[in-house]
Each structure stands twice: as structure tokens, then as C-alpha cells.
Write a protein that holds these residues in place. Structure first.
Motif, mmCIF file in Angstrom:
data_model
loop_
_atom_site.group_PDB
_atom_site.id
_atom_site.type_symbol
_atom_site.label_atom_id
_atom_site.label_comp_id
_atom_site.label_asym_id
_atom_site.label_seq_id
_atom_site.Cartn_x
_atom_site.Cartn_y
_atom_site.Cartn_z
ATOM 1 N N LYS A 70 0.827 -1.203 0.000
ATOM 2 C CA LYS A 70 0.000 0.000 0.000
ATOM 3 C C LYS A 70 0.865 1.259 0.000
ATOM 4 O O LYS A 70 0.558 2.240 -0.665
ATOM 5 C CB LYS A 70 -0.926 0.016 1.218
ATOM 6 N N MET A 124 2.149 1.883 -3.413
ATOM 7 C CA MET A 124 1.146 2.420 -4.340
ATOM 8 C C MET A 124 0.691 3.811 -3.960
ATOM 9 O O MET A 124 -0.072 4.437 -4.689
ATOM 10 C CB MET A 124 -0.070 1.506 -4.343
ATOM 11 N N GLU A 128 -1.116 4.370 -1.246
ATOM 12 C CA GLU A 128 -2.362 4.287 -0.486
ATOM 13 C C GLU A 128 -2.135 4.552 0.987
ATOM 14 O O GLU A 128 -3.053 4.905 1.712
ATOM 15 C CB GLU A 128 -2.967 2.887 -0.644
ATOM 16 N N ARG A 161 2.964 6.399 -10.269
ATOM 17 C CA ARG A 161 2.203 5.206 -9.972
ATOM 18 C C ARG A 161 1.407 4.660 -11.134
ATOM 19 O O ARG A 161 0.917 3.550 -11.064
ATOM 20 C CB ARG A 161 1.293 5.382 -8.765
ATOM 21 N N VAL A 185 2.571 1.225 -12.327
ATOM 22 C CA VAL A 185 2.448 0.090 -11.417
ATOM 23 C C VAL A 185 1.102 -0.584 -11.629
ATOM 24 O O VAL A 185 0.093 0.085 -11.824
ATOM 25 C CB VAL A 185 2.536 0.556 -9.943
ATOM 26 N N TYR A 233 -1.532 -3.752 -9.967
ATOM 27 C CA TYR A 233 -1.756 -4.357 -8.667
ATOM 28 C C TYR A 233 -2.804 -5.454 -8.761
ATOM 29 O O TYR A 233 -3.874 -5.261 -9.339
ATOM 30 C CB TYR A 233 -2.219 -3.253 -7.705
ATOM 31 N N VAL A 237 -11.958 -7.771 -2.716
ATOM 32 C CA VAL A 237 -12.681 -7.476 -3.950
ATOM 33 C C VAL A 237 -14.186 -7.593 -3.712
ATOM 34 O O VAL A 237 -14.638 -8.443 -2.961
ATOM 35 C CB VAL A 237 -12.271 -8.460 -5.066
ATOM 36 N N MET A 260 -10.547 -2.978 -17.788
ATOM 37 C CA MET A 260 -10.181 -1.889 -16.871
ATOM 38 C C MET A 260 -8.682 -1.668 -16.858
ATOM 39 O O MET A 260 -8.210 -0.578 -16.566
ATOM 40 C CB MET A 260 -10.684 -2.196 -15.462
ATOM 41 N N GLY A 261 -7.925 -2.712 -17.171
ATOM 42 C CA GLY A 261 -6.483 -2.536 -17.204
ATOM 43 C C GLY A 261 -6.042 -1.616 -18.329
ATOM 44 O O GLY A 261 -4.992 -0.981 -18.257
ATOM 45 N N TYR A 320 -7.560 1.093 -19.332
ATOM 46 C CA TYR A 320 -8.093 2.451 -19.257
ATOM 47 C C TYR A 320 -7.044 3.493 -18.893
ATOM 48 O O TYR A 320 -7.319 4.674 -18.866
ATOM 49 C CB TYR A 320 -9.216 2.518 -18.223
ATOM 50 N N GLY A 321 -5.835 3.032 -18.604
ATOM 51 C CA GLY A 321 -4.836 3.954 -18.084
ATOM 52 C C GLY A 321 -4.527 5.086 -19.032
ATOM 53 O O GLY A 321 -4.588 6.250 -18.675
ATOM 54 N N PHE A 335 -7.765 -11.085 -12.391
ATOM 55 C CA PHE A 335 -7.081 -9.865 -11.961
ATOM 56 C C PHE A 335 -5.662 -9.805 -12.481
ATOM 57 O O PHE A 335 -5.130 -8.731 -12.738
ATOM 58 C CB PHE A 335 -7.137 -9.732 -10.436
ATOM 59 N N ARG A 345 -6.017 -8.382 -15.827
ATOM 60 C CA ARG A 345 -6.169 -6.919 -15.773
ATOM 61 C C ARG A 345 -4.801 -6.264 -15.675
ATOM 62 O O ARG A 345 -4.519 -5.267 -16.355
ATOM 63 C CB ARG A 345 -7.023 -6.524 -14.567
ATOM 64 N N GLN A 384 -2.605 -3.911 -18.486
ATOM 65 C CA GLN A 384 -2.036 -2.614 -18.167
ATOM 66 C C GLN A 384 -0.608 -2.503 -18.684
ATOM 67 O O GLN A 384 -0.138 -1.395 -18.951
ATOM 68 C CB GLN A 384 -2.024 -2.438 -16.643
#
Lengths: 422, 255, 254
Positions: free
Chosen positions: B50, B53, B55, B74, B77, B79, B86, B100-101, B103-104, B149, B152, B156
Motif C-alpha cells: 500500500k 502504491m 495508499e 504510480r 504500477v 496491482y 474485492v 479496466m487494465g 483504461y490507463g 485480476f 487486468r 495494463q
């Protein structure tokens, strides 16, 4: 058209349409972000803001009321966050506290200064919506809808996994704040039509009905808008049938009915479908059991026709039950009715021997691979035989080295050869 | 010139709810390695991820990614979260999550198009989940969920991959296939940091090991690190004095 | 379970309306019964939606209590001629007037009926806590463990909910449905902030209710505002004091 809009009915209907769309769209995110009770809290917490806005100037200016209400909502949210972060109170207790305190403040203000026009916000009076209110409603719904459409992806990712969203560079904090403001606006404009308590109905019910129709957020959003509009319009229409009927409860109840319909008939796990499905399974299993018993009996007696009475006696099922199963076997071309009873067609014989084969293979499997005792395998196989597919059967046979006899010494019928490499 | 480390932490101290979780963590990870992060429960492993990242804000010390502060770097990176964190009820399908990966790099007004879809499907294919694309994530098994995941993260295509207990509750076949993908990533020059719980498999999977128990007990090549001395220090309970000092520094005004 | 409490306070309305239709006046016992049944029915509906239809708890609560409340309001308006229940009273409560309402004579003393029902509720409540307190505590903390110990989680829970519904109804007349939420949640929250163990929580909660009722009463008199809201605001003031105390002591009930 414009004249119709100016009538009470026209205004109410238009308001219902707009509320249905914005409520449905916002509601889908409210539910998936688990904010259903936050929505309820907001509708109570904005009251001091609403009263303040009404008291602000002479006459009720919708925009001022909205502004004060949103501010009140933000303060309430701030208090909620502070409570949850600094104490061990859980979210529902904190929500309850903030909700009731702000509402009490609002009620105190009402009891002291008695502003006019508050009734509409507390109980909802779609008929009391002025053209000014309608314009505000149209603008705010428009902004909310456009915001959700353009920010859909950002909202989706932030709602599903905020950590990942932050990694992608999405300013999740701002997204949350904007969503909250959009929610506050939706709540305040909805309050005028349905009253404080029933705002949740406009937000939550279309969304959960939509969840019964689709598994994806995008489609759920469409369905929620549809349900929202339908329920709201029906509610308004019902309220117009008789003078004095309140719009809010009728909207809420129409939406509830739509939800029930979705729950019963929806493609996703509709209760009706589930029930019918189960009945169909039951019937198939009964028929297969009968087929098997008939085949076994025919082999034993070395005859090709069987009287219903004899089968009834052997199996212990009523004659009516047997006749029903035989009828469905005939429909599936697995049996034929003859004078003395019925006989099995070649395909029926094949199907029966398949079931017996699966039963006996399963028994062997249980004994050899799962170490079951010989007297324990029969009941399990009675259930399992209906659920073993052709592929599984082949796999079993291969695993057990194509056996010829089962644990009890009976012959395992030969399987049907299937093409390789399908 | 020395290569800029992918991940670098210096004297990192952090706490969560007034409890110290990291104290004086010093570590630097190079490119192209598979790193295992081990330690007892509550040792701060997830907290370290965390902090990397961004967080978890450090109380003192710093973390740098590719030589830059975390907030700037970040987006490089990826994750893979712990399964418990989740929301499996969320109405998304396997394909949605993989997308979703991608969308960066996408500006918020642009729609995700064929290129993004292609990348997502390719990632799903790499983990063997392509045939499950239309399935809602709540209907998957543990191993399948983990692989989604990972897809995902692959979509990315980032240079640093963080994974939190990816092998917990996962069948052996899935574990092997995931490790294969991680090895491919390593060959492509990526760095992977995995919070892991099993000492036996750690020996086989990872090039470098970081043993964490509030502070870094050991860090280095796997064979050197997995000595009984280090394991005792990590798993044999926290050093009381160190814990005491850490707690005081948290409560006494460093927050 | 604050969620359930909130839902109950809204869901009792149709029960009260039905009770009024059957009983004819605000003081009839049908009201209490109807409210309790309605509250229970609402909770059962929430459980059904949650378990059979796999709805999330907050969504299930949302649809359940709004539907019940909608039925209640509809009933109020439809039977407006037969029901003497002022919708304002439903929301605001009318503590001031309830004292002047129906009275019962009790050993040559004139006692407001509401006082009697309130006192009765207190007695029942104390008894209930004595009988079920331990089960409720364990059931709240770890339901599975409670079941292992043989405490039939279901029955104790039903009693708790039924009692909550009854309490809400008796409070209803005095403070209105929505503020009944405050009465449910504030004292308990205050107790949690201040005390460390369950008995302490209960004692502090009791103290809090009494203090906020007293202060609220004076606040209402002094500032000329609605009595019920004044009590909630006073209660919140006390809560803030408790909150400050817990923060000073180290935050998060350290």
C-alpha cells in the motif's frame, strides 16, 4: 404540447419522466457502491438546508433551496466521515446519528419559523411543482445524466476498485465528491415529488429491478432508466385518477410491483424460471427412473412389452404417475403404447441402457476411487446417474479401464461409441 | 551509471490506526526480477504494498518508483489485490475487469475501442480465461478469480507488478500457470513483487526474497536469505524493544 | 443493527394505520400490535430478499421499508376521513399535546396514557434485557458462536426486533417515527464511545437518554422549538461530549 406541459398533469408527468431517468441512472451506482442508506440519510439530512433556503429570501427560489440543501448534504457527509474515521461506530450507526440530528435540526427550524412550502418537501406533492421547479429539475437531470454518460468509465472503475483507479491516475477523491453532489441534487429534486422517505424508492428500486435483468452495469443502467420512468409515470397516472391521492407512495408502489415482476420473470434467476426449472428436472428424473425400471424388468422377464400394473407394483408408484411418465416417454419417442401396456423403442432402450451404464460406472468409481463400501454406493448412484453427461461417462470408463461388471456382479451395458476429437 | 531501481524505499516508517506496521524499511529492487515478500501475519506486507502504491502515507522516510515520487510514477504500477478485498457482487464480467487494465492511457472522453478490447482479450488468453469473457466475476472459482485480476494487470502492461497473496486458496494447476506468466514477465524485463506465504515454494519461485516483520529482517538472493537465523528472527515473534520504540514514535507526535 | 431499527421506524406506519382502523382511536392497543406486526413483517421481508433473492442488505432494506411506508401513507390518505391521524403528527410527534391527551385514572391520580404505555415499555424493556441480554450480546458479537452454544439465534433476534417495534410505536406518539431512530441509536452510540464493556455501555446509554430528554425539554421550552427535535439535538450535544472524550482518550475506543 407546451400548453399540456403547463397543466398540472403535464408538469407531473414530465417531472416523473425526468426523475425516472436521473433516479434510475444514479441509483445503479448508488446500489453498486453500496450507498443505498447514504441516499436515505441525505434525504433527511438536507432538510435544514431546504428550510434555510426557503427562509433565505422572500418567496421560494428553487435554485437557492437546492444550493442550501447541497451544502447541508456536504456538511452531513463530512460529519459522517469524521464519525466513522475517529470512532469505532459502524457505518449504519453513524448514518443513523447524522440522519436524525440533521433532520431534528430541520424540524426545529420548521417549528420555530414555520416557513411555507415545506410540506411539499416532506411529503412530496408532484402537483405543487411549479414551472420554475420543472426547469430546475430538467437542468439538474440533464447535468446528472450527461455527467454519468461521459464519466461512465471513470465512475465504473472508481466504484469497483478505487485502488486500481488511483493507479490508473483517476482522481478518485474528486470522482467520489462529484458523485455525492450529483446524488444530493437528485435527492433534493426528487424530494419535491415523493417526499423525504420515499426518495430511496426512486433510487434503489429501479436499480435492483435492473439487476434482475442483466449482469452488466451498462445494461443495468438502461434497464434502471426504463423501470424508473415506467414506475414514476404509472404512479403519477394513478394519482391523477382520484383527487387527493399522493403521488409519492403510488410511484414507490408501482416501482415495487415492477421489481416483483422482474424478480419473478427476469432472465437472471427469475423465481418463476427457477421454480419451473426445478419442476422440469423433477419430471425428467422421474421419467428416467421409470425408463430404467421398465428396461430392467423387461430384461428380467425377457419380454418386450410391459403392462402398467406390473410396473406399478414393482416400482411402487401410482398408476397415474406411471401413465404420466409413459406419456412423456412416448412424446420423446422412447416408448410406444401397445394393447397390453407399452414397449420401448430402440432409442428408448438405448437411453435406458445408458442410464444403467452410468449408474453402474458411478458405483465402481465410488468404490475404487473414493473408497466407498459396496452397500453404500447404490443410493448415491441413483442420484448421480441423472447428472452424468456423455463426456463424463467416457471419462469414467477410461479411468476405470472400461470395466464389464459392476460391484454387485451385474453386467455394465456397453456404451454408445462417440466420435473422437469433438 | 547505476541503473535507477524500479522500487526504492529508505527508512520507511508507517502506521495504521496508531499501530506501527513498518519501521525503518530500507530496500531497492532492480529490473527484471521476481521478488517474494514473506513474513508472519500482521508483519506489514500488505502495508508495504500500500505504501508503494501511495495508499498509505509514510510517517517518515520515503518510497520512490523509477526514481520519482510515488504520486508521479504510480501509473507505471499494476496491482493484483487480495481476493477478500474485492467486491465480487459488483455487476461486471471477466471481460469488463480485463478491460479496466487498458483504461490507463485513455483520456476520459474517448471511448474504449477495438484496440483496448484486443489487449484485454490477449491478456485473458495468456491466463487461460478467454472462454470466460462474458461470465460475471461472482460466478468464478478462486483460481479463476485470481487469473482475471492478473489479466487486468497484464492488460495494463506496466513495468512493476504488485501481487498480494495471489496463491492463497488457489489450486496447484492455477498456481503453476500463474508462475509461468510471472516468469515470462521477468524475461521481458518487468519487476514483480509478490506477497507470499509458503516458504517451500518461495525457494522455487523467486530470485530475491524480502523477509519483513515490521522491519526488513533480510533481503537478498533467495538461497542466501532462507537461513534458519533469518527465519527465526522473522517468525519467532517481534523484537520487543523494536516494537516498543516503533509504537512510541507513532503515538508521540510523528502522525 | 441500526439499519433494522431505521427500517422499522418507517415500516410501522401501515401497522399503525391498520390498528387505527380496527381500534378507532390513537390509544387503542391495536395500534401497538399492528405496529409490532408491521415491523416484524418488514424485517422478515428484508431477510427474504437478502437470502432468497440474494439482494444486498442495504438494497433489501431500502426497498422493504419504502414499500411499507408507501402503503402506510397511502392508507392514511385513502382513509383520511376515518383516521384522525395528522400526517404532521407522524413526522413531528406531538410530545406537547400528548400529555394533554387521553388520561387514565390510577389510584386517584390522573396520569397521561402515554406515560403509562411509556413506563410499561420501560419495564418490559428492562425485563427483556435481563432475560435475553446475554444471548443478544453473544449473538451480536459472533452469531456462529451463539449457535454453537445452543442459543437459538433466530428466536432471540425476533424478540429483539419485536421489542424494538413496540418501543418505536410507543415513542411514535411522542416523538414521531423518524426521530425514534435517534432514540434508538444515540444512547447506544454514546455508550460505545465511553464505556469499554457491554454493561457499561448499557448504563451510559440509559444515562444519556435521561439527560438528553431533560435537557431537550428545557431547550424546547427556552427556544420555542419542537420538543422532540430539541431532545435529539440535546442528545447530539451529549454525544459530541462523549466523542471528544473518546478522542482525548486515544481515539477509536483505544
Amino acid at each position: 404540447m407546451i400548453e399540456w406541459l403547463h397543466t398540472a398533469a403535464g408538469t407531473a408527468m414530465t417531472a416523473a419522466f425526468l426523475l425516472g431517468i436521473s433516479g434510475g441512472l444514479t441509483g445503479v451506482f448508488v446500489v453498486s457502491r453500496r450507498m443505498a442508506l447514504t441516499g436515505d440519510m441525505l434525504s433527511h439530512a438536507v432538510l435544514p438546508g431546504v428550510v434555510g433556503g426557503i427562509l433565505w429570501g422572500p418567496g421560494r427560489h428553487p435554485l437557492v433551496v437546492l444550493g442550501c440543501a447541497v451544502v447541508a448534504g456536504l456538511v452531513a457527509a463530512g460529519l459522517l466521515m469524521a464519525l466513522m474515521r475517529s470512532t469505532r461506530l459502524k457505518s449504519d450507526a453513524a448514518l443513523g446519528i447524522v440522519l436524525s440530528v440533521f433532520f431534528a435540526l430541520g424540524l426545529a427550524m420548521i417549528s420555530k419559523w414555520k416557513p411555507g412550502g415545506v410540506q411539499a418537501y416532506l411529503f412530496g406533492q408532484a402537483a405543487a411543482i411549479s414551472s420554475g421547479d420543472l426547469i430546475l429539475l430538467a437542468c439538474s437531470s440533464g447535468v446528472v445524466v450527461l455527467g454519468v454518460i461521459f464519466g461512465f468509465r471513470v465512475l465504473l472503475v472508481s466504484s469497483f476498485d478505487p485502488q486500481h483507479a488511483r493507479l490508473l491516475g483517476i482522481p478518485v477523491g474528486w470522482v467520489d465528491r462529484c458523485f455525492f453532489i450529483a446524488l444530493s441534487v437528485s435527492v433534493v429534486v426528487a424530494m419535491q415529488a415523493v417526499g423525504v422517505v420515499l426518495v430511496s424508492a426512486l433510487l434503489v428500486t429501479p436499480a435492483i429491478a435492473a439487476a434482475r435483468m442483466s449482469r452488466r452495469l451498462v445494461s443495468q443502467a438502461w434497464w434502471a432508466c426504463g423501470f424508473g420512468v415506467a414506475g414514476a409515470l404509472v404512479g403519477v397516472w394513478l394519482s391523477l385518477l382520484r383527487p387527493g391521492l399522493p403521488t409519492g407512495p403510488l410511484m414507490a408502489l408501482s416501482l415495487a410491483v415492477l421489481f416483483v415482476a422482474a424478480a419473478l420473470f427476469g432472465p437472471r434467476d427469475g423465481l418463476l424460471q427457477r421454480g419451473l426449472g426445478r419442476m422440469r428436472q423433477r419430471r425428467r428424473i422421474d421419467t428416467e427412473n421409470l425408463l430404467k425400471s421398465a428396461w430392467v424388468l423387461m430384461e428380467e422377464r425377457a419380454c418386450s412389452e410391459l403392462a402398467i400394473d406390473i410396473l406399478a407394483e414393482r416400482v411402487g408408484v401410482s398408476r397415474k404417475g406411471i401413465r404420466r411418465c409413459v406419456a412423456s416417454l412416448v412424446r420423446e419417442c422412447d416408448a410406444e403404447l401397445v394393447e397390453s401396456g407399452f414397449s420401448l423403442t430402440p432409442s428408448g432402450r438405448r437411453r435406458a441402457s445408458e442410464i444403467v451404464r452410468r449408474h453402474r460406472l458411478w458405483e465402481l468409481y465410488l468404490m475404487r476411487r473414493a473408497d466407498y463400501a459396496a452397500d453404500h454406493v447404490h443410493d448415491d448412484a441413483e442420484r448421480a446417474e441423472h447428472w452424468i453427461s456423455g463426456e463424463m461417462e467416457q471419462g469414467l470408463a477410461k479411468m476405470l479401464n472400461h470395466p464389464d461388471v459392476d460391484p454387485h456382479g451385474s453386467i455394465i451395458p456397453r456404451g454408445v461409441e462417440r466420435e473422437e476429437g469433438r | 551509471m547505476k541503473e535507477v531501481p524500479v522500487l526504492e524505499a529508505h527508512d520507511l516508517c508507517a502506521s495504521y490506526r496508531r499501530r506501527p506496521v513498518l519501521h525503518g524499511v530500507d530496500v531497492a529492487l532492480p529490473k527484471g526480477v521476481l521478488v517474494g515478500l514473506l513474513g508472519p501475519n500482521g508483519a506489514g506486507k500488505s502495508s508495504f504494498l500500500k505504501a508503494v502504491m501511495g495508499e498509505l502515507k509514510p510517517d517518515s522516510g520515503w518510497v520512490k518508483l523509477f526514481g520519482e515520487p510515488v504520486s508521479r510514477a504510480r501509473h507505471r504500477v499494476a496491482y493484483v489485490p487480495q481476493r477478500e478485498s474485492v467486491d465480487w457482487d459488483f455487476p461486471v464480467t471477466v471481460a469488463d475487469v480485463a478491460m479496466m487494465g487498458t483504461y490507463g492511457g485513455l483520456a476520459w472522453w474517448r471511448r474504449a475501442g477495438a484496440q483496448e478490447r484486443g489487449r484485454a482479450m490477449e491478456a485473458l488468453d495468456r491466463v487461460g480465461m478467454a472462454s470466460f469473457a462474458r461470465q460475471p466475476i461472482g460466478e468464478l472459482s478462486g483460481g479463476q478469480q485470481q487469473r482475471v485480476f492478473l489479466a487486468r494487470a497484464l492488460a495494463q502492461d506496466s513495468e512493476l507488478l504488485l501481487m498480494d497473496e495471489p496463491f492463497a486458496g488457489v489450486d496447484a494447476a492455477t498456481e503453476e500457470s500463474i508462475v509461468d506468466v510471472l516468469r515470462e514477465l521477468r524475461s521481458a524485463g518487468r519487476t514483480v513483487l509478490v506477497v507470499h506465504h509458503d516458504l517451500q515454494t518461495a525457494r522455487r519461485y523467486f530470485d530475491l526474497l524480502m523477509i519483513l516483520n515490521l522491519r526488513v529482517v533480510a533481503f537478498g538472493a533467495t538461497e542466501e536469505v532462507l537461513t534458519s537465523g533469518n527465519l527465526d528472527a522473522a517468525y519467532g515473534g517481534r523484537l520487543t524493544l523494536l516494537n516498543e520504540v516503533a509504537s512510541r514514535s507513532v503515538v508521540g507526535g510523528k502522525m | 443493527m441500526a439499519l433494522a431499527g431505521d427500517a422499522i421506524t418507517h415500516s410501522v406506519l401501515p401497522g399503525i394505520v391498520a390498528g387505527f382502523l380496527l381500534g378507532g382511536s390513537l390509544d387503542s392497543p391495536w395500534l401497538l400490535l399492528g405496529a409490532a406486526l408491521a415491523g416484524l413483517a418488514c424485517v422478515l421481508l428484508i431477510e427474504f430478499l437478502h437470502h432468497t433473492l440474494a439482494l444486498r442488505e442495504d438494497a433489501a432494506t431500502g426497498i422493504a421499508f419504502t414499500t411499507f411506508f408507501a402503503v402506510g401513507v397511502l392508507g392514511l390518505r385513502l382513509f383520511a376521513s376515518k383516521i384522525d391521524l395528522d400526517p404532521d403528527c407522524v413526522i413531528f410527534g406531538s410530545l406537547e399535546t400528548v400529555v394533554h391527551g387521553a388520561r387514565l385514572s390510577f389510584r386517584s391520580m390522573q396520569v397521561p396514557a402515554a406515560f403509562v404505555s411509556g413506563a410499561g415499555a420501560v419495564v418490559v424493556g428492562v425485563l427483556a434485557v435481563m432475560v435475553f441480554g446475554r444471548r443478544w450480546t453473544i449473538g451480536a458479537f459472533d452469531p456462529l458462536h451463539a449457535r454453537c452454544l445452543g442459543f437459538e439465534d433466530g428466536r432471540a433476534r425476533a424478540v429483539l426486533l419485536g421489542w424494538t417495534a413496540m418501543m418505536v410505536t410507543s415513542a411514535f406518539q411522542s416523538v414521531g417515527a423518524i426521530l425514534a431512530v435517534a432514540l434508538l441509536v444515540q444512547p447506544g452510540a454514546c455508550g460505545l464511545l465511553v464505556a469499554r464493556r457491554v454493561p457499561g455501555v448499557l448504563i451510559v446509554a440509559g444515562l444519556h437518554s435521561v439527560l438528553s430528554a431533560l435537557c431537550g425539554f428545557y431547550l424546547a421550552w427556552f427556544a420555542a422549538i419542537n420538543a422532540a427535535s430539541a431532545m435529539v439535538l440535546a442528545g447530539f450535544a451529549w454525544l459530541c461530549i462523549a466523542w471528544g472524550y473518546s478522542l482525548l482518550r486515544g481515539g477509536r475506543g483505544a
